[in-house]
Design a protein around this motif. Structure first.
Motif, PDB file in Angstrom:
ATOM      1  N   LEU A 252      57.396  10.086 -68.031  1.00  0.00           N
ATOM      2  CA  LEU A 252      57.130  11.524 -68.227  1.00  0.00           C
ATOM      3  C   LEU A 252      55.729  12.172 -67.377  1.00  0.00           C
ATOM      4  CD1 LEU A 252      58.352  12.564 -71.990  1.00  0.00           C
ATOM      5  CD2 LEU A 252      59.269  12.949 -69.900  1.00  0.00           C
ATOM      6  N   ASP A 253      54.919  11.054 -67.554  1.00  0.00           N
ATOM      7  CA  ASP A 253      53.659  11.054 -66.908  1.00  0.00           C
ATOM      8  C   ASP A 253      53.679  11.186 -65.276  1.00  0.00           C
ATOM      9  OD1 ASP A 253      52.137  11.605 -69.283  1.00  0.00           O
ATOM     10  OD2 ASP A 253      51.498   9.453 -69.250  1.00  0.00           O
ATOM     11  N   LEU A 254      54.593  10.187 -64.706  1.00  0.00           N
ATOM     12  CA  LEU A 254      54.976  10.167 -63.346  1.00  0.00           C
ATOM     13  C   LEU A 254      55.457  11.248 -62.663  1.00  0.00           C
ATOM     14  CD1 LEU A 254      54.682   8.377 -60.956  1.00  0.00           C
ATOM     15  CD2 LEU A 254      56.816   7.051 -61.520  1.00  0.00           C
ATOM     16  N   SER A 255      56.377  11.754 -63.781  1.00  0.00           N
ATOM     17  CA  SER A 255      57.293  12.928 -63.174  1.00  0.00           C
ATOM     18  C   SER A 255      56.307  14.165 -63.022  1.00  0.00           C
ATOM     19  CB  SER A 255      58.519  13.071 -64.148  1.00  0.00           C
ATOM     20  OG  SER A 255      59.141  14.356 -63.732  1.00  0.00           O
ATOM     21  N   ARG A 256      55.630  14.436 -64.040  1.00  0.00           N
ATOM     22  CA  ARG A 256      54.573  15.430 -63.857  1.00  0.00           C
ATOM     23  C   ARG A 256      53.592  15.303 -62.845  1.00  0.00           C
ATOM     24  NH1 ARG A 256      55.024  15.621 -69.985  1.00  0.00           N
ATOM     25  NH2 ARG A 256      53.554  13.788 -69.896  1.00  0.00           N
ATOM     26  N   ALA A 257      53.256  14.077 -62.779  1.00  0.00           N
ATOM     27  CA  ALA A 257      52.269  13.867 -61.449  1.00  0.00           C
ATOM     28  C   ALA A 257      53.059  14.086 -60.041  1.00  0.00           C
ATOM     29  CB  ALA A 257      51.545  12.501 -61.418  1.00  0.00           C
ATOM     30  N   MET A 258      54.298  13.681 -60.037  1.00  0.00           N
ATOM     31  CA  MET A 258      55.075  13.826 -58.655  1.00  0.00           C
ATOM     32  C   MET A 258      55.249  15.313 -58.572  1.00  0.00           C
ATOM     33  SD  MET A 258      55.040  10.991 -57.083  1.00  0.00           S
ATOM     34  CE  MET A 258      56.384  11.376 -56.024  1.00  0.00           C
ATOM     35  N   ASP A 259      55.679  15.931 -59.451  1.00  0.00           N
ATOM     36  CA  ASP A 259      55.837  17.422 -59.461  1.00  0.00           C
ATOM     37  C   ASP A 259      54.845  18.386 -58.963  1.00  0.00           C
ATOM     38  OD1 ASP A 259      58.526  17.363 -60.170  1.00  0.00           O
ATOM     39  OD2 ASP A 259      58.026  17.720 -62.268  1.00  0.00           O
ATOM     40  N   ASP A 260      53.520  17.806 -59.710  1.00  0.00           N
ATOM     41  CA  ASP A 260      52.255  18.266 -58.943  1.00  0.00           C
ATOM     42  C   ASP A 260      51.958  18.363 -57.536  1.00  0.00           C
ATOM     43  OD1 ASP A 260      51.717  19.517 -61.506  1.00  0.00           O
ATOM     44  OD2 ASP A 260      50.378  18.069 -62.259  1.00  0.00           O
ATOM     45  N   GLU A 261      52.232  16.905 -57.128  1.00  0.00           N
ATOM     46  CA  GLU A 261      51.921  16.526 -55.686  1.00  0.00           C
ATOM     47  C   GLU A 261      53.060  17.070 -54.762  1.00  0.00           C
ATOM     48  OE1 GLU A 261      50.290  14.200 -52.574  1.00  0.00           O
ATOM     49  OE2 GLU A 261      49.577  15.202 -54.429  1.00  0.00           O
ATOM     50  N   ARG A 262      54.228  17.330 -55.411  1.00  0.00           N
ATOM     51  CA  ARG A 262      55.271  17.842 -54.466  1.00  0.00           C
ATOM     52  C   ARG A 262      54.998  19.430 -54.188  1.00  0.00           C
ATOM     53  NH1 ARG A 262      59.011  21.247 -55.964  1.00  0.00           N
ATOM     54  NH2 ARG A 262      58.957  20.669 -58.079  1.00  0.00           N
TER      55      ARG A 262
END
Length: 310
Positions: A252-262
Protein backbone atom coordinates in the motif's frame (compact mmCIF):
# COMPACT_ATOMS: atom_id res chain seq x y z
CA UNK A 1 6.30 -34.20 -43.54
CA UNK A 2 4.49 -36.95 -41.66
CA UNK A 3 0.82 -37.77 -41.13
CA UNK A 4 -0.97 -36.84 -37.88
CA UNK A 5 -0.90 -39.49 -35.18
CA UNK A 6 -3.33 -37.67 -32.87
CA UNK A 7 -7.03 -38.47 -32.60
CA UNK A 8 -9.55 -36.02 -34.04
CA UNK A 9 -12.36 -35.60 -31.51
CA UNK A 10 -14.54 -33.53 -33.83
CA UNK A 11 -15.13 -30.10 -35.29
CA UNK A 12 -17.00 -27.85 -32.88
CA UNK A 13 -18.22 -24.28 -33.09
CA UNK A 14 -16.38 -22.12 -30.52
CA UNK A 15 -18.60 -21.28 -27.56
CA UNK A 16 -21.03 -24.17 -28.06
CA UNK A 17 -21.62 -26.84 -25.37
CA UNK A 18 -19.82 -29.35 -27.61
CA UNK A 19 -16.79 -27.05 -27.83
CA UNK A 20 -16.73 -26.62 -24.06
CA UNK A 21 -17.12 -30.36 -23.50
CA UNK A 22 -14.13 -31.15 -25.73
CA UNK A 23 -12.00 -28.88 -23.55
CA UNK A 24 -13.54 -29.65 -20.17
CA UNK A 25 -12.20 -31.69 -17.28
CA UNK A 26 -8.61 -32.47 -16.37
CA UNK A 27 -6.99 -31.74 -19.70
CA UNK A 28 -4.61 -29.08 -20.97
CA UNK A 29 -5.17 -27.37 -24.31
CA UNK A 30 -2.71 -25.51 -26.50
CA UNK A 31 -4.10 -22.13 -25.42
CA UNK A 32 -3.66 -23.10 -21.74
CA UNK A 33 -0.10 -24.45 -21.73
CA UNK A 34 1.54 -21.00 -21.59
CA UNK A 35 -0.32 -20.30 -18.32
CA UNK A 36 0.83 -23.65 -16.91
CA UNK A 37 4.49 -22.69 -17.39
CA UNK A 38 3.99 -19.08 -16.25
CA UNK A 39 4.36 -17.46 -19.68
CA UNK A 40 0.81 -16.29 -20.34
CA UNK A 41 0.57 -12.58 -21.23
CA UNK A 42 -1.48 -10.31 -18.92
CA UNK A 43 -4.70 -10.58 -20.94
CA UNK A 44 -4.69 -14.41 -20.76
CA UNK A 45 -5.83 -16.58 -17.81
CA UNK A 46 -3.12 -17.03 -15.19
CA UNK A 47 -2.00 -20.34 -13.71
CA UNK A 48 -4.01 -19.43 -10.59
CA UNK A 49 -7.19 -18.90 -12.62
CA UNK A 50 -6.60 -21.99 -14.78
CA UNK A 51 -6.10 -24.12 -11.65
CA UNK A 52 -9.46 -22.99 -10.26
CA UNK A 53 -11.13 -23.70 -13.60
CA UNK A 54 -9.72 -27.23 -13.72
CA UNK A 55 -10.75 -27.77 -10.10
CA UNK A 56 -14.34 -26.83 -10.98
CA UNK A 57 -14.25 -23.64 -8.91
CA UNK A 58 -15.59 -20.23 -9.95
CA UNK A 59 -13.54 -18.18 -12.40
CA UNK A 60 -14.31 -14.85 -14.09
CA UNK A 61 -16.39 -15.20 -17.25
CA UNK A 62 -14.55 -14.98 -20.54
CA UNK A 63 -15.03 -11.54 -22.07
CA UNK A 64 -13.58 -11.17 -25.58
CA UNK A 65 -11.78 -7.91 -26.21
CA UNK A 66 -12.06 -5.75 -29.32
CA UNK A 67 -8.64 -7.03 -30.36
CA UNK A 68 -9.93 -10.61 -30.15
CA UNK A 69 -13.06 -9.72 -32.08
CA UNK A 70 -11.08 -8.15 -34.90
CA UNK A 71 -8.61 -11.00 -34.82
CA UNK A 72 -11.49 -13.37 -35.54
CA UNK A 73 -12.87 -11.09 -38.25
CA UNK A 74 -9.48 -10.78 -39.94
CA UNK A 75 -8.57 -14.48 -39.73
CA UNK A 76 -10.11 -15.40 -43.13
CA UNK A 77 -8.21 -12.56 -44.81
CA UNK A 78 -4.90 -13.73 -43.32
CA UNK A 79 -5.66 -17.33 -44.35
CA UNK A 80 -6.38 -16.15 -47.89
CA UNK A 81 -3.10 -14.25 -48.01
CA UNK A 82 -1.22 -17.35 -46.90
CA UNK A 83 -3.04 -19.46 -49.50
CA UNK A 84 -2.25 -16.94 -52.23
CA UNK A 85 1.45 -17.13 -51.40
CA UNK A 86 1.49 -20.94 -51.05
CA UNK A 87 -0.47 -22.46 -53.95
CA UNK A 88 1.43 -25.70 -53.38
CA UNK A 89 -0.41 -26.19 -50.07
CA UNK A 90 -4.03 -27.16 -49.50
CA UNK A 91 -5.34 -25.20 -46.49
CA UNK A 92 -8.13 -26.96 -44.60
CA UNK A 93 -10.09 -26.22 -41.45
CA UNK A 94 -9.72 -28.80 -38.73
CA UNK A 95 -11.09 -29.52 -35.27
CA UNK A 96 -10.12 -30.50 -31.73
CA UNK A 97 -7.51 -33.22 -31.34
CA UNK A 98 -6.12 -35.25 -28.48
CA UNK A 99 -2.87 -37.12 -28.22
CA UNK A 100 -3.06 -40.77 -29.25
CA UNK A 101 -1.95 -41.94 -25.79
CA UNK A 102 -2.32 -38.95 -23.47
CA UNK A 103 -6.06 -38.29 -23.44
CA UNK A 104 -5.56 -35.15 -21.33
CA UNK A 105 -3.44 -33.45 -24.01
CA UNK A 106 -5.71 -31.45 -26.37
CA UNK A 107 -5.24 -28.95 -29.19
CA UNK A 108 -7.38 -27.10 -31.73
CA UNK A 109 -5.11 -25.81 -34.52
CA UNK A 110 -6.41 -23.06 -36.80
CA UNK A 111 -5.73 -24.97 -40.03
CA UNK A 112 -4.09 -28.15 -41.25
CA UNK A 113 -1.99 -28.15 -44.42
CA UNK A 114 -1.43 -30.84 -47.05
CA UNK A 115 0.92 -30.61 -50.01
CA UNK A 116 -1.03 -30.69 -53.27
CA UNK A 117 1.40 -33.22 -54.75
CA UNK A 118 0.71 -35.62 -51.89
CA UNK A 119 -2.98 -35.67 -52.80
CA UNK A 120 -2.04 -37.27 -56.10
CA UNK A 121 0.64 -39.69 -54.98
CA UNK A 122 0.04 -40.61 -51.33
CA UNK A 123 -2.19 -43.47 -50.24
CA UNK A 124 -3.60 -43.61 -46.72
CA UNK A 125 -3.16 -40.80 -44.15
CA UNK A 126 -1.79 -37.65 -45.74
CA UNK A 127 1.40 -35.96 -44.52
CA UNK A 128 0.58 -32.61 -42.92
CA UNK A 129 1.83 -29.45 -41.30
CA UNK A 130 -0.13 -26.89 -39.29
CA UNK A 131 -1.04 -23.24 -39.79
CA UNK A 132 -1.66 -20.80 -36.95
CA UNK A 133 -3.24 -17.42 -37.66
CA UNK A 134 -2.46 -14.42 -35.44
CA UNK A 135 -3.10 -10.69 -35.40
CA UNK A 136 -1.06 -8.17 -33.42
CA UNK A 137 -2.90 -4.84 -33.50
CA UNK A 138 -0.50 -2.94 -31.22
CA UNK A 139 2.83 -3.65 -32.88
CA UNK A 140 5.42 -6.33 -33.49
CA UNK A 141 6.83 -6.94 -30.00
CA UNK A 142 8.21 -10.48 -29.87
CA UNK A 143 7.83 -11.07 -33.61
CA UNK A 144 11.08 -11.54 -35.48
CA UNK A 145 11.76 -11.03 -39.19
CA UNK A 146 9.44 -12.78 -41.60
CA UNK A 147 10.75 -16.20 -42.58
CA UNK A 148 12.36 -16.89 -39.22
CA UNK A 149 11.01 -18.93 -36.29
CA UNK A 150 11.03 -15.96 -33.88
CA UNK A 151 7.47 -15.78 -32.52
CA UNK A 152 6.40 -14.58 -29.04
CA UNK A 153 7.23 -17.17 -26.41
CA UNK A 154 3.64 -17.88 -25.36
CA UNK A 155 2.75 -18.59 -28.98
CA UNK A 156 5.77 -20.85 -29.31
CA UNK A 157 4.45 -22.86 -26.35
CA UNK A 158 1.07 -23.08 -28.05
CA UNK A 159 2.57 -24.28 -31.34
CA UNK A 160 4.85 -26.85 -29.69
CA UNK A 161 1.86 -28.24 -27.79
CA UNK A 162 -0.16 -28.53 -30.99
CA UNK A 163 2.65 -30.31 -32.82
CA UNK A 164 3.22 -32.67 -29.90
CA UNK A 165 -0.50 -33.43 -29.62
CA UNK A 166 -0.96 -34.22 -33.31
CA UNK A 167 2.45 -35.84 -33.78
CA UNK A 168 3.55 -33.39 -36.48
CA UNK A 169 6.90 -31.75 -37.18
CA UNK A 170 6.25 -28.18 -38.35
CA UNK A 171 3.78 -25.31 -38.08
CA UNK A 172 3.51 -22.20 -40.24
CA UNK A 173 2.51 -19.05 -38.36
CA UNK A 174 0.96 -16.18 -40.32
CA UNK A 175 0.50 -12.87 -38.50
CA UNK A 176 -0.93 -9.48 -39.43
CA UNK A 177 0.78 -6.75 -37.39
CA UNK A 178 -0.78 -3.29 -36.96
CA UNK A 179 -3.30 -4.02 -39.69
CA UNK A 180 -0.81 -3.93 -42.59
CA UNK A 181 2.44 -5.77 -41.78
CA UNK A 182 2.02 -9.40 -42.90
CA UNK A 183 4.69 -11.89 -41.84
CA UNK A 184 5.09 -15.67 -41.86
CA UNK A 185 7.19 -17.99 -39.72
CA UNK A 186 8.03 -21.67 -39.66
CA UNK A 187 8.27 -23.25 -36.20
CA UNK A 188 9.64 -26.78 -36.13
CA UNK A 189 8.91 -29.37 -33.49
CA UNK A 190 11.36 -29.33 -30.59
CA UNK A 191 11.30 -32.57 -28.62
CA UNK A 192 13.11 -31.08 -25.62
CA UNK A 193 10.63 -28.18 -25.38
CA UNK A 194 7.72 -30.61 -25.74
CA UNK A 195 9.04 -32.78 -22.91
CA UNK A 196 9.34 -29.75 -20.62
CA UNK A 197 5.79 -28.65 -21.44
CA UNK A 198 4.39 -32.15 -20.87
CA UNK A 199 6.14 -32.49 -17.53
CA UNK A 200 4.80 -29.11 -16.40
CA UNK A 201 1.28 -30.01 -17.54
CA UNK A 202 1.33 -33.35 -15.73
CA UNK A 203 2.53 -31.70 -12.53
CA UNK A 204 -0.13 -29.00 -12.88
CA UNK A 205 -2.92 -31.55 -13.27
CA UNK A 206 -1.54 -33.53 -10.32
CA UNK A 207 -1.66 -30.34 -8.23
CA UNK A 208 -5.35 -30.02 -9.08
CA UNK A 209 -5.96 -33.59 -7.95
CA UNK A 210 -4.05 -32.94 -4.71
CA UNK A 211 -5.90 -29.68 -4.10
CA UNK A 212 -2.63 -27.70 -4.01
CA UNK A 213 -3.32 -24.32 -5.57
CA UNK A 214 -0.41 -22.30 -7.06
CA UNK A 215 0.50 -19.01 -5.43
CA UNK A 216 -1.36 -15.98 -6.78
CA UNK A 217 0.47 -13.68 -9.16
CA UNK A 218 -0.15 -9.96 -9.58
CA UNK A 219 -2.49 -10.10 -12.58
CA UNK A 220 -5.98 -8.64 -12.59
CA UNK A 221 -7.56 -11.96 -13.53
CA UNK A 222 -5.91 -13.68 -10.56
CA UNK A 223 -7.30 -11.02 -8.21
CA UNK A 224 -10.74 -11.35 -9.81
CA UNK A 225 -10.56 -15.14 -9.41
CA UNK A 226 -9.63 -14.85 -5.73
CA UNK A 227 -12.63 -12.57 -5.13
CA UNK A 228 -14.99 -15.23 -6.47
CA UNK A 229 -13.89 -18.00 -4.10
CA UNK A 230 -15.90 -16.88 -1.06
CA UNK A 231 -19.61 -16.02 -1.08
CA UNK A 232 -21.23 -14.30 1.88
CA UNK A 233 -19.69 -12.75 4.97
CA UNK A 234 -19.23 -14.01 8.53
CA UNK A 235 -18.73 -11.60 11.41
CA UNK A 236 -15.40 -13.21 12.26
CA UNK A 237 -11.68 -12.39 12.24
CA UNK A 238 -8.84 -14.31 10.57
CA UNK A 239 -5.23 -13.95 11.73
CA UNK A 240 -3.12 -13.67 8.55
CA UNK A 241 0.17 -13.45 10.42
CA UNK A 242 2.68 -10.58 10.65
CA UNK A 243 4.59 -11.48 7.45
CA UNK A 244 1.57 -11.19 5.14
CA UNK A 245 0.28 -8.18 7.05
CA UNK A 246 3.60 -6.34 6.66
CA UNK A 247 3.75 -7.17 2.94
CA UNK A 248 0.25 -5.76 2.50
CA UNK A 249 1.12 -2.53 4.32
CA UNK A 250 4.36 -2.21 2.34
CA UNK A 251 2.49 -2.72 -0.93
CA UNK A 252 0.00 0.00 0.00
CA UNK A 253 2.80 2.39 0.88
CA UNK A 254 4.62 1.61 -2.39
CA UNK A 255 1.42 2.07 -4.40
CA UNK A 256 0.78 5.48 -2.84
CA UNK A 257 4.38 6.51 -3.46
CA UNK A 258 4.21 5.37 -7.10
CA UNK A 259 0.92 7.23 -7.59
CA UNK A 260 2.51 10.38 -6.22
CA UNK A 261 5.54 9.96 -8.50
CA UNK A 262 3.35 9.28 -11.55
CA UNK A 263 1.29 12.42 -10.91
CA UNK A 264 4.47 14.49 -10.34
CA UNK A 265 6.02 13.37 -13.63
CA UNK A 266 2.73 13.78 -15.50
CA UNK A 267 2.47 17.35 -14.24
CA UNK A 268 6.03 18.03 -15.44
CA UNK A 269 5.20 16.64 -18.88
CA UNK A 270 1.99 18.71 -19.11
CA UNK A 271 3.97 21.79 -18.09
CA UNK A 272 6.36 21.16 -21.01
CA UNK A 273 3.60 20.29 -23.52
CA UNK A 274 1.44 23.38 -23.31
CA UNK A 275 -1.30 22.89 -25.92
CA UNK A 276 0.50 20.08 -27.78
CA UNK A 277 -1.34 16.80 -28.34
CA UNK A 278 1.62 14.41 -28.09
CA UNK A 279 4.75 14.22 -25.95
CA UNK A 280 7.62 12.59 -27.86
CA UNK A 281 11.19 11.43 -27.26
CA UNK A 282 13.81 10.07 -29.68
CA UNK A 283 11.26 9.83 -32.48
CA UNK A 284 8.61 7.98 -30.50
CA UNK A 285 5.33 9.11 -28.99
CA UNK A 286 5.39 8.80 -25.21
CA UNK A 287 2.06 10.28 -24.09
CA UNK A 288 -1.09 11.85 -25.50
CA UNK A 289 -2.91 14.82 -23.98
CA UNK A 290 -6.71 14.72 -24.21
CA UNK A 291 -8.80 17.84 -23.64
CA UNK A 292 -12.25 18.80 -22.40
CA UNK A 293 -14.77 20.82 -24.41
CA UNK A 294 -13.29 24.06 -23.07
CA UNK A 295 -9.79 23.06 -24.22
CA UNK A 296 -8.30 22.40 -20.79
CA UNK A 297 -6.54 19.11 -20.16
CA UNK A 298 -8.71 16.08 -19.43
CA UNK A 299 -5.93 13.53 -18.97
CA UNK A 300 -2.43 12.47 -19.97
CA UNK A 301 -2.38 8.90 -21.29
CA UNK A 302 0.59 6.71 -22.31
CA UNK A 303 1.01 5.90 -26.00
CA UNK A 304 1.59 2.36 -27.23
CA UNK A 305 5.19 1.19 -27.00
CA UNK A 306 6.99 1.85 -30.26
CA UNK A 307 4.44 4.31 -31.67
CA UNK A 308 6.44 6.60 -33.91
CA UNK A 309 6.24 10.38 -33.89
CA UNK A 310 5.25 12.02 -37.19
Amino acid sequence: MNAPTGILLGTFEPGTPEWDQARAGLCITATEIAAVVGLAPPRWPSAFTLWHKKAGLPVPPFEPSQAMEWGNRLEPAVVQKFSDEHPELLVLETGTWRHAEREWQRATPDRILHHVEDLRHTEGPLPATLLEIKTSPYGGDGWGPSGSDEVPLHYRCQVQWQLDTLGLKACHVAVLISGHDYRTYLVEYDEADAELLRAAAEEFLDSVRRGECPDPDGSQITYDTAKLQAAGRDDTEIDIGPHLADRYRDALDLSRAMDDERRRIAAQILQRMGTARYATSLGQRIAIRTVKEDGTTHSLMPCRTGEKAH
